[in-house]
Design an enzyme around this catalytic site. Structure first.
Site, PDB file in Angstrom:
ATOM      1  N   LYS A 170       0.845  -1.210   0.000  1.00 16.43           N
ATOM      2  CA  LYS A 170       0.000   0.000   0.000  1.00 16.43           C
ATOM      3  C   LYS A 170       0.876   1.254   0.000  1.00 16.43           C
ATOM      4  O   LYS A 170       0.548   2.244  -0.648  1.00 16.43           O
ATOM      5  CB  LYS A 170      -0.919   0.027   1.231  1.00 16.43           C
ATOM      6  N   LYS A 199      -2.536 -11.600  -8.903  1.00 18.30           N
ATOM      7  CA  LYS A 199      -3.786 -12.289  -8.580  1.00 18.30           C
ATOM      8  C   LYS A 199      -5.006 -11.542  -9.116  1.00 18.30           C
ATOM      9  O   LYS A 199      -4.929 -10.351  -9.413  1.00 18.30           O
ATOM     10  CB  LYS A 199      -3.904 -12.439  -7.064  1.00 18.30           C
ATOM     11  N   LYS A 249     -10.105  -7.022  -6.874  1.00 23.43           N
ATOM     12  CA  LYS A 249     -11.125  -6.006  -7.144  1.00 23.43           C
ATOM     13  C   LYS A 249     -10.508  -4.708  -7.630  1.00 23.43           C
ATOM     14  O   LYS A 249     -11.116  -3.959  -8.357  1.00 23.43           O
ATOM     15  CB  LYS A 249     -11.887  -5.689  -5.853  1.00 23.43           C
TER      16      LYS A 249
HETATM   17  P1  TYM Z   1     -10.790  -9.734   0.334  1.00 24.25           P
HETATM   18  O1  TYM Z   1     -12.099  -9.050   0.400  1.00 24.25           O
HETATM   19  O2  TYM Z   1      -9.690  -9.100  -0.434  1.00 24.25           O
HETATM   20  O3  TYM Z   1     -10.983 -11.187  -0.211  1.00 24.25           O
HETATM   21  C1  TYM Z   1     -11.925 -12.048   0.379  1.00 24.25           C
HETATM   22  C2  TYM Z   1     -11.437 -13.470   0.316  1.00 24.25           C
HETATM   23  O4  TYM Z   1     -11.150 -13.831  -1.017  1.00 24.25           O
HETATM   24  C3  TYM Z   1      -9.820 -14.317  -1.113  1.00 24.25           C
HETATM   25  N1  TYM Z   1      -9.244 -13.896  -2.393  1.00 24.25           N
HETATM   26  C4  TYM Z   1      -8.641 -14.740  -3.240  1.00 24.25           C
HETATM   27  N2  TYM Z   1      -8.399 -16.053  -3.163  1.00 24.25           N
HETATM   28  C5  TYM Z   1      -7.773 -16.623  -4.207  1.00 24.25           C
HETATM   29  N3  TYM Z   1      -7.389 -15.955  -5.314  1.00 24.25           N
HETATM   30  C6  TYM Z   1      -7.602 -14.622  -5.437  1.00 24.25           C
HETATM   31  N4  TYM Z   1      -7.241 -13.977  -6.519  1.00 24.25           N
HETATM   32  C7  TYM Z   1      -8.248 -13.955  -4.353  1.00 24.25           C
HETATM   33  N5  TYM Z   1      -8.620 -12.672  -4.127  1.00 24.25           N
HETATM   34  C8  TYM Z   1      -9.218 -12.657  -2.916  1.00 24.25           C
HETATM   35  C9  TYM Z   1      -9.076 -13.682   0.045  1.00 24.25           C
HETATM   36  O5  TYM Z   1      -7.954 -14.462   0.394  1.00 24.25           O
HETATM   37  C10 TYM Z   1     -10.133 -13.686   1.118  1.00 24.25           C
HETATM   38  O6  TYM Z   1     -10.182 -14.936   1.740  1.00 24.25           O
HETATM   39  N6  TYM Z   1      -8.804  -8.866   4.783  1.00 24.25           N
HETATM   40  C11 TYM Z   1      -9.762  -9.682   4.078  1.00 24.25           C
HETATM   41  C12 TYM Z   1     -11.163  -9.594   4.638  1.00 24.25           C
HETATM   42  C13 TYM Z   1     -11.234  -9.959   6.069  1.00 24.25           C
HETATM   43  C14 TYM Z   1     -11.177 -11.272   6.599  1.00 24.25           C
HETATM   44  C15 TYM Z   1     -11.270 -11.118   8.014  1.00 24.25           C
HETATM   45  C16 TYM Z   1     -11.058 -12.543   6.033  1.00 24.25           C
HETATM   46  C17 TYM Z   1     -11.354  -9.086   7.110  1.00 24.25           C
HETATM   47  N7  TYM Z   1     -11.395  -9.787   8.258  1.00 24.25           N
HETATM   48  C18 TYM Z   1     -11.255 -12.220   8.852  1.00 24.25           C
HETATM   49  C19 TYM Z   1     -11.040 -13.644   6.891  1.00 24.25           C
HETATM   50  C20 TYM Z   1     -11.151 -13.472   8.278  1.00 24.25           C
HETATM   51  C21 TYM Z   1      -9.796  -9.198   2.642  1.00 24.25           C
HETATM   52  O7  TYM Z   1      -9.492  -8.063   2.350  1.00 24.25           O
HETATM   53  O8  TYM Z   1     -10.278 -10.087   1.801  1.00 24.25           O
END
Ligand code: TYM
Length: 331
Positions: free
Chosen positions: A111, A194, A197
């Site tokens: 970031k 990867k 979004k």
């Molecule tokens: P976020 O919103 O970026 O993504 C949500 C979930 O999707 C998975 N993910 C992926 N897995 C495989 N390939 C990809 N290209 C890919 N892009 C996203 C992420 O690994 C995630 O599991 N910080 C987290 C949200 C969060 C969270 C938590 C998750 C906040 N608190 C507690 C688990 C437990 C996040 O930004 O995920």
């Protein structure tokens, strides 16, 4: 029975990476575990969303969870900001989270490079809030994609540190989980990292995309000029498309195109056409449910309300016990 927590930031629509990295495993786990799935709207604040889009995004993620198969009868689905207990635990954990370790976090360092103009304290303490999300239910397992591995490592550090400081075994050390398999990383269509979004237009395929959009995105995906030697190693952008194909297509289809590649007979146009049609077939039933659930405000309200009640019951118990352990006592 395990306690399972997973979440997703409400910063955009659900894409294939989210689905295969986190949601799919969660769906499998909800059958026989105590599962919590939440929408991380506090986490979305690091990018300062405008107030009108905040609620819209939360609703969209809720719809997309439900459409993907997260079942409110089996799991607890809730919105992070409906749990003041999470904010409290975040505050308490922050007192034992150190600036140095937070600054070493890879996502934070990224970031600093990419959004230099907005490095706020929320970004720095993002992993602490994430730890609070998880340990507020004293979870053991967290189905997430590969990109969250380091955050889980930090969660374990914070849980262990709490236990150590207060001479207790109160918090379990939660594990990132994928049924004994490696954590998943679904690549994007742009040939680099990867699927994400915020990785630019055309990199991600969203579950809510119309078939024509999916076709356009896949046909524009980065490829090279084709293999020149039999059985040569695939360059990363081609391997990426095969990885996506493995997720959505049948094993026969993957084998077919793999064989063509290895014989230098692959035509990327045909390969991409097949990939696009397989993605469309995969997302179509989910998209259909997204479209029908979007208009059902009453149902969504009921799900969110019920989820909040169930989640607060669990969170409230933890926060009372944590306060007790830390020495907050009533007069
Ligand atoms: P976020 O919103 O970026 O993504 C949500 C979930 O999707 C998975 N993910 C992926 N897995 C495989 N390939 C990809 N290209 C890919 N892009 C996203 C992420 O690994 C995630 O599991 N910080 C987290 C949200 C969060 C969270 C938590 C998750 C906040 N608190 C507690 C688990 C437990 C996040 O930004 O995920």
């Amino acid at each position: 029975m395990e306690i399972v927590v997973s979440g997703i930031r409400s910063t955009g629509n659900l894409h294939l990476g989210n689905y295969f990295g986190a949601v799919k495993n969660f769906i499998k786990m909800q059958e026989d575990n105590d599962c919590f799935f939440f929408i991380a709207d506090y986490h979305s604040l690091t990018t300062h969303p405008d107030p009108d889009s905040l609620h819209h995004n939360v609703k969209q993620v809720l719809v997309e969870y439900l459409a993907s198969g997260i079942d409110p009868e089996k799991s607890t689905i809730y919105v992070q900001s409906d749990l003041p207990e999470v904010a409290e635990l975040y505050l308490l954990l922050n007192m034992h989270a150190y600036k140095g370790e937070l600054e070493r976090n890879t996502s934070f360092k990224e970031k600093i490079k990419t959004q230099n103009e907005n490095i706020n304290a929320g970004l720095l303490t993002y992993p602490v809030l994430m730890a609070a999300d998880i340990i507020i239910h004293r979870a053991n397992k967290v189905p997430v994609g590969k990109d969250q591995e380091q955050h889980l490592e930090m969660t374990r550090t914070f849980a262990r540190r709490f236990n150590h400081i207060y001479k207790t075994e109160y918090f379990p050390e939660p594990q990132a989980y994928n049924f004994g398999e490696n954590l998943v990383k679904i690549p994007g269509l742009d040939g680099t990292g990867k699927m994400g979004k915020s990785e630019g237009d055309g990199n991600a395929v969203f579950m809510s995309d119309e078939p024509d959009i999916i076709r356009k995105k896949v046909m524009r995906a980065v490829t090279d000029s084709g293999p020149e030697m039999m059985n040569q190693e695939k360059p990363v952008e081609i391997q990426n498309l095969f990885t996506i194909m493995k997720a959505v297509s049948s094993a026969d289809t993957v084998e077919h195109f793999d064989g063509l590649y290895n014989n230098c007979e692959i035509r990327y146009g045909d390969f991409k056409k097949q990939l696009a049609e397989d993605i469309i077939a995969f997302t179509a039933p989910i998209k259909e449910r997204i479209d029908s659930l979007s208009g059902d405000g009453e149902y969504l309200k009921k799900v969110a309300q019920r989820g909040m009640e169930k989640a607060r019951e669990s969170a409230d118990k933890t926060i009372l016990e944590v306060r007790q352990i830390m020495g907050f006592r009533p007069f």
